[in-house]
Design a protein around this motif. Structure first.
Motif, PDB file in Angstrom:
ATOM      1  N   SER A  14      33.151  40.722  44.052  1.00  0.00           N
ATOM      2  CA  SER A  14      32.256  40.821  43.580  1.00  0.00           C
ATOM      3  C   SER A  14      31.587  40.285  42.045  1.00  0.00           C
ATOM      4  N   HIS A  15      32.287  39.578  41.302  1.00  0.00           N
ATOM      5  CA  HIS A  15      32.716  38.659  40.565  1.00  0.00           C
ATOM      6  C   HIS A  15      34.318  38.147  39.267  1.00  0.00           C
ATOM      7  N   ALA A  16      33.895  36.941  39.467  1.00  0.00           N
ATOM      8  CA  ALA A  16      35.266  36.702  38.433  1.00  0.00           C
ATOM      9  C   ALA A  16      35.580  36.993  37.864  1.00  0.00           C
ATOM     10  N   HIS A  17      36.129  38.333  37.309  1.00  0.00           N
ATOM     11  CA  HIS A  17      37.056  38.507  36.551  1.00  0.00           C
ATOM     12  C   HIS A  17      38.390  38.636  37.532  1.00  0.00           C
ATOM     13  N   GLY A  18      39.630  38.635  36.351  1.00  0.00           N
ATOM     14  CA  GLY A  18      40.458  38.661  36.658  1.00  0.00           C
ATOM     15  C   GLY A  18      41.363  40.212  37.344  1.00  0.00           C
ATOM     16  N   ASP A  19      40.244  41.401  37.582  1.00  0.00           N
ATOM     17  CA  ASP A  19      40.318  42.384  37.429  1.00  0.00           C
ATOM     18  C   ASP A  19      40.154  42.770  39.102  1.00  0.00           C
ATOM     19  N   HIS A  20      39.211  42.036  40.033  1.00  0.00           N
ATOM     20  CA  HIS A  20      38.715  41.593  40.481  1.00  0.00           C
ATOM     21  C   HIS A  20      38.838  40.787  41.618  1.00  0.00           C
ATOM     22  N   ILE A  21      39.277  39.036  41.513  1.00  0.00           N
ATOM     23  CA  ILE A  21      39.718  37.936  41.831  1.00  0.00           C
ATOM     24  C   ILE A  21      41.015  37.625  41.458  1.00  0.00           C
ATOM     25  N   GLY A  72      24.426  39.445  35.973  1.00  0.00           N
ATOM     26  CA  GLY A  72      24.049  40.205  34.561  1.00  0.00           C
ATOM     27  C   GLY A  72      25.758  40.312  34.254  1.00  0.00           C
ATOM     28  N   HIS A  73      26.527  40.994  34.458  1.00  0.00           N
ATOM     29  CA  HIS A  73      27.748  41.153  34.166  1.00  0.00           C
ATOM     30  C   HIS A  73      28.378  40.245  33.839  1.00  0.00           C
ATOM     31  N   THR A  74      28.719  39.734  34.816  1.00  0.00           N
ATOM     32  CA  THR A  74      28.314  37.917  34.876  1.00  0.00           C
ATOM     33  C   THR A  74      27.266  36.652  35.829  1.00  0.00           C
TER      34      THR A  74
HETATM   35 ZN   LIG Z   1      34.099  42.262  35.161  1.00  0.00          ZN
END
Ligand SMILES: [Zn+2]
Length: 343
Positions: A148-155, A217-219
């Motif tokens: 859903s977006h490239a932050h360490g907690d999801h990717i 938005g968020h990213t």
């Molecule tokens: Zn995030």
């Protein structure tokens, strides 16, 4: 006394109104937006309300290309007890394989698994691979990984799943670019550039379709999704919100006001997609926003009652109203700053 002609009265009223117009009452506007968000939140979306209306915001975006501590020194990763959660079968064809705080979802089809979000590098093996096996599923069947977006907690687990299982990775264009620009930040997490999601793109596998929606938005590359699951054989429509907190530059009117508008437009858009698809379930990638961790534990006691995730179409709309109104409140604060720069 002769009465004044109506036209003169109208002119005087107009002059009075323009001459003595009240300046904008920013505080009152902010309070009204926050109140609207609180009303929309009810007791279902308190986490989203607190995070976006009442906690201090991050202020800016991270532009440092530094190695995360949990990559350089895995022993520094949070203790298992802080993140471990049991996996759960949530719908006939949707499984939770996330942790206490961050979520990962496995949508099963006759031709394999579509996995949505992959948590951190330090817990994706235990939670995703381990969780799937515990539920009688095989990680080898993962065909698609949607980020859903490239932050360490999801990717965090995307590179590992792409390498091990040759899963196809789907992400928004801007977030693929972010991953490419920060080699240290995404070390061990960076999948090779693969499928670039477009608005309305359909990911199809074994008769199941996930539609990807661009919701910047968020990213800048944040994706949200709509898809259908089965509850004891009954089709149930899901809207998946891909980014919630105000992670963008938001502490100066320029570009903060614009950034909030982008975010608000995305919330409105997903509210519309949810309505158009008849979504009665709202999913997210953090339990803070959809109560997944608690709802998973309610599943066992469901009996013949309603599904704990099924909120109804109106309640789903309220989630997007919470986020738009909280973003609007923060945007008004920046408008106030812009109107009186010295403050
Ligand atoms: Zn995030």
């Amino acid at each position: 006394m002769k009465s004044m002609p109506a036209r003169i009265i109208a002119l005087l009223l107009f002059l009075a109104a323009t001459t003595f117009a009240q300046p904008r009452n920013f505080e009152a506007e902010i309070r009204a937006a926050q109140q609207a968000a609180k009303t929309a939140a009810g007791d279902e979306f308190l986490g989203s309300l607190v995070r976006t209306c009442f906690l201090p915001q991050s202020g800016g975006e991270n532009t440092a290309d530094t190695l995360p501590n949990y990559v350089t020194n895995p022993a520094s990763a949070p203790a298992r007890a802080t993140w471990f959660a049991e996996p759960a079968k949530v719908f006939d064809n949707l499984y939770f394989v996330g942790g206490k705080i961050h979520s990962s979802w496995a949508l099963t089809t006759t031709e394999g698994i579509i996995l949505i979000d992959t948590i951190f590098p330090y817990n994706s093996e235990v939670l995703i691979e381990g969780g799937l096996r515990k539920l009688g599923l095989d990680p080898k069947d993962i065909k698609y990984v949607l980020i859903s977006h490239a932050h360490g907690d999801h990717i965090g687990g995307a590179e590992m799943l792409q390498t091990r299982y040759k899963a196809k990775v789907v992400m928004g264009a801007a977030d693929w670019d972010t991953v490419a620009s920060y080699p240290n930040r995404y070390k061990t997490m960076a999948p090779k550039r693969d499928i670039v999601a477009t608005d309305g793109m359909q990911i199809k596998l074994g008769g199941t379709t996930v539609t990807t929606w661009l919701t910047p938005g968020h990213t800048p590359g944040t994706l949200s999704y709509t898809f259908t699951v089965l509850d004891r054989g009954k089709p149930v429509n899901v809207v998946y919100s891909g980014g919630t907190a105000f992670n963008f530059v938001n502490n100066t009117p320029d570009p903060g006001i614009r950034n909030f508008q982008t975010y608000i437009d995305s919330q409105r858009k997903m509210g519309e997609k949810a309505a158009a698809t008849g979504a009665t379930v709202l999913l997210s990638n953090h339990s803070e926003f959809d109560n997944a961790y608690n709802k998973n534990r309610m599943l066992a006691g469901r009996g013949n009652g309603p599904h704990p995730y099924e909120l109804g179409a109106d309640e789903v709309q309220r989630y997007f109203q919470v986020l738009s109104n909280c973003a609007r409140a923060a945007q008004i604060a920046l408008e106030q700053k812009a109107a009186a720069p010295g403050r």
